[in-house]
Design a protein around this motif. Structure first.
Motif, PDB file in Angstrom:
ATOM      1  N   TRP A  32       0.860  -1.185   0.000  1.00  0.00           N
ATOM      2  CA  TRP A  32       0.000   0.000   0.000  1.00  0.00           C
ATOM      3  C   TRP A  32       0.892   1.229   0.000  1.00  0.00           C
ATOM      4  O   TRP A  32       1.977   1.223   0.593  1.00  0.00           O
ATOM      5  N   ARG A  34       0.846   5.873  -0.965  1.00  0.00           N
ATOM      6  CA  ARG A  34       0.063   7.086  -1.187  1.00  0.00           C
ATOM      7  C   ARG A  34      -0.047   7.450  -2.658  1.00  0.00           C
ATOM      8  O   ARG A  34      -0.786   8.367  -3.011  1.00  0.00           O
ATOM      9  N   TYR A  51      -2.702  -2.779  -2.945  1.00  0.00           N
ATOM     10  CA  TYR A  51      -3.858  -2.367  -2.137  1.00  0.00           C
ATOM     11  C   TYR A  51      -4.086  -0.862  -2.292  1.00  0.00           C
ATOM     12  O   TYR A  51      -3.132  -0.082  -2.252  1.00  0.00           O
ATOM     13  N   ASP A  52      -5.350  -0.478  -2.433  1.00  0.00           N
ATOM     14  CA  ASP A  52      -5.670   0.952  -2.445  1.00  0.00           C
ATOM     15  C   ASP A  52      -6.268   1.414  -1.125  1.00  0.00           C
ATOM     16  O   ASP A  52      -6.588   2.601  -0.959  1.00  0.00           O
ATOM     17  N   ASP A  53      -6.404   0.485  -0.171  1.00  0.00           N
ATOM     18  CA  ASP A  53      -6.971   0.790   1.146  1.00  0.00           C
ATOM     19  C   ASP A  53      -6.059   0.175   2.206  1.00  0.00           C
ATOM     20  O   ASP A  53      -5.882  -1.048   2.251  1.00  0.00           O
ATOM     21  N   VAL A  54      -5.482   1.012   3.050  1.00  0.00           N
ATOM     22  CA  VAL A  54      -4.537   0.508   4.041  1.00  0.00           C
ATOM     23  C   VAL A  54      -5.215  -0.415   5.043  1.00  0.00           C
ATOM     24  O   VAL A  54      -4.617  -1.401   5.499  1.00  0.00           O
ATOM     25  N   ASP A  55      -6.465  -0.139   5.388  1.00  0.00           N
ATOM     26  CA  ASP A  55      -7.156  -1.004   6.341  1.00  0.00           C
ATOM     27  C   ASP A  55      -7.430  -2.378   5.742  1.00  0.00           C
ATOM     28  O   ASP A  55      -7.430  -3.387   6.466  1.00  0.00           O
ATOM     29  N   ALA A  56      -7.649  -2.438   4.436  1.00  0.00           N
ATOM     30  CA  ALA A  56      -7.831  -3.741   3.775  1.00  0.00           C
ATOM     31  C   ALA A  56      -6.543  -4.546   3.849  1.00  0.00           C
ATOM     32  O   ALA A  56      -6.565  -5.760   4.087  1.00  0.00           O
TER      33      ALA A  56
END
Length: 293
Positions: A32, A34, A51-56
């Motif tokens: 992931w 920015r 990944y485009d979502d850090v929480d994912a």
């Protein structure tokens, strides 16, 4: 251990991604960052997921390696720790003591392991020397020089905003302190701090073991003058930190080994977030002294 990488900059590309993808005890689960284009490029290069979502990403891994500016690292490291993820971090831990304490508190509250990659501490020859000298009594004084030419060369790190703002004190200062503290003891007092040419900084430190040390730190040294060195003098005589030609990848592989061991055994590594926080506190004290000089 499934591990994800946060960051896509030069350090992530040249060090973290190759070390993680080649480590036999790790499953490099994804990247992931920015900048979405850079995330995809790095993930494709190493055959892992973008990944485009850090929480994912955090939901899919057991640990994270972070190769981001320290101000960004601190928030994401605390977030990952609160999610129960082990931490392979870079130095400096954070840009403020408060941010660094937030990382440590989150790691302790969640019971996760942490290892901070102070490069010299994971190079085999220098690491063995540090361990040997830590067992020797009677050190009188030490001299450390960490002189880089990042700002006088085509280094990929020259454009780093946080390095431009904070300079050598916060970039190479952690390396010097990571060598001196285990040998001479904690810093009791920053006795003097003075600026030099460019971002050069000179420090005089008093240590808990009774010795004093002097540090010269720079990222603006002429290329012909660049280099590092640590000299110890005491009752046992004089000894110098050995040079190493191993490179960063073997060192980062050992740091990953250390994280695996700490996660498995529950025993903190000497270069954990608590140690990195103490270094952050010393840097902040030195910075304040420089501002008052």
């Amino acid at each position: 251990m499934r591990i994800g990488l946060l960051g896509t900059g030069p350090w992530a590309r040249m060090a973290h991604a190759p070390a993680l993808s080649e480590h036999p005890g790790l499953d490099f689960a994804g990247v992931w960052g920015r900048r979405p284009d850079a995330v995809k490029e790095l993930a494709d290069l190493h055959g892992t997921r973008a990944y485009d979502d850090v929480d994912a990403l955090l939901a899919d891994v057991d640990a994270v390696a972070i190769a981001l500016p320290p101000g960004v690292q601190a928030e994401l490291a605390a977030r990952a720790a609160r999610a129960g993820r082990h931490l392979l971090l870079d130095k400096p831990l954070a840009m403020t003591v408060e941010e660094g304490r937030g990382v440590l508190d989150a790691a302790r509250d969640s019971g996760v392991a942490s290892v901070v990659f102070f490069t010299t501490r994971f190079l085999s020859g220098p690491a063995a020397w540090i361990t040997e000298q830590a067992g020797v009594e009677g050190w009188f004084t030490a001299r450390a020089q960490w002189l880089g030419s990042v700002f006088n060369s085509d280094s990929p790190f020259a454009a780093s905003p946080w390095r431009q703002e904070k300079g050598a004190l916060w970039d190479v200062g952690p390396h010097a302190l990571s060598v001196l503290l285990p040998v001479l003891g904690d810093v009791r007092r920053v006795a003097a701090a003075a600026p030099g040419p460019g971002d050069t900084v000179h420090l005089v430190l008093n240590h808990a073991g009774g010795a004093s040390s002097t540090l010269t730190l720079s990222l603006t040294a002429p290329p012909a003058a660049a280099g590092t060195g640590v000299e110890l003098r005491g009752e046992a005589g004089v000894t110098l930190l050995p040079e190493s030609s191993e490179g960063v990848l073997p060192a980062l592989t050992r740091a990953a080994d250390a994280l695996l061991d700490a996660a498995r055994t529950g025993r903190p590594h000497p270069c954990d977030a608590a140690f990195a926080l103490r270094i952050t506190e010393i840097l902040a004290t030195a910075e304040a002294a420089l501002n008052d000089a």
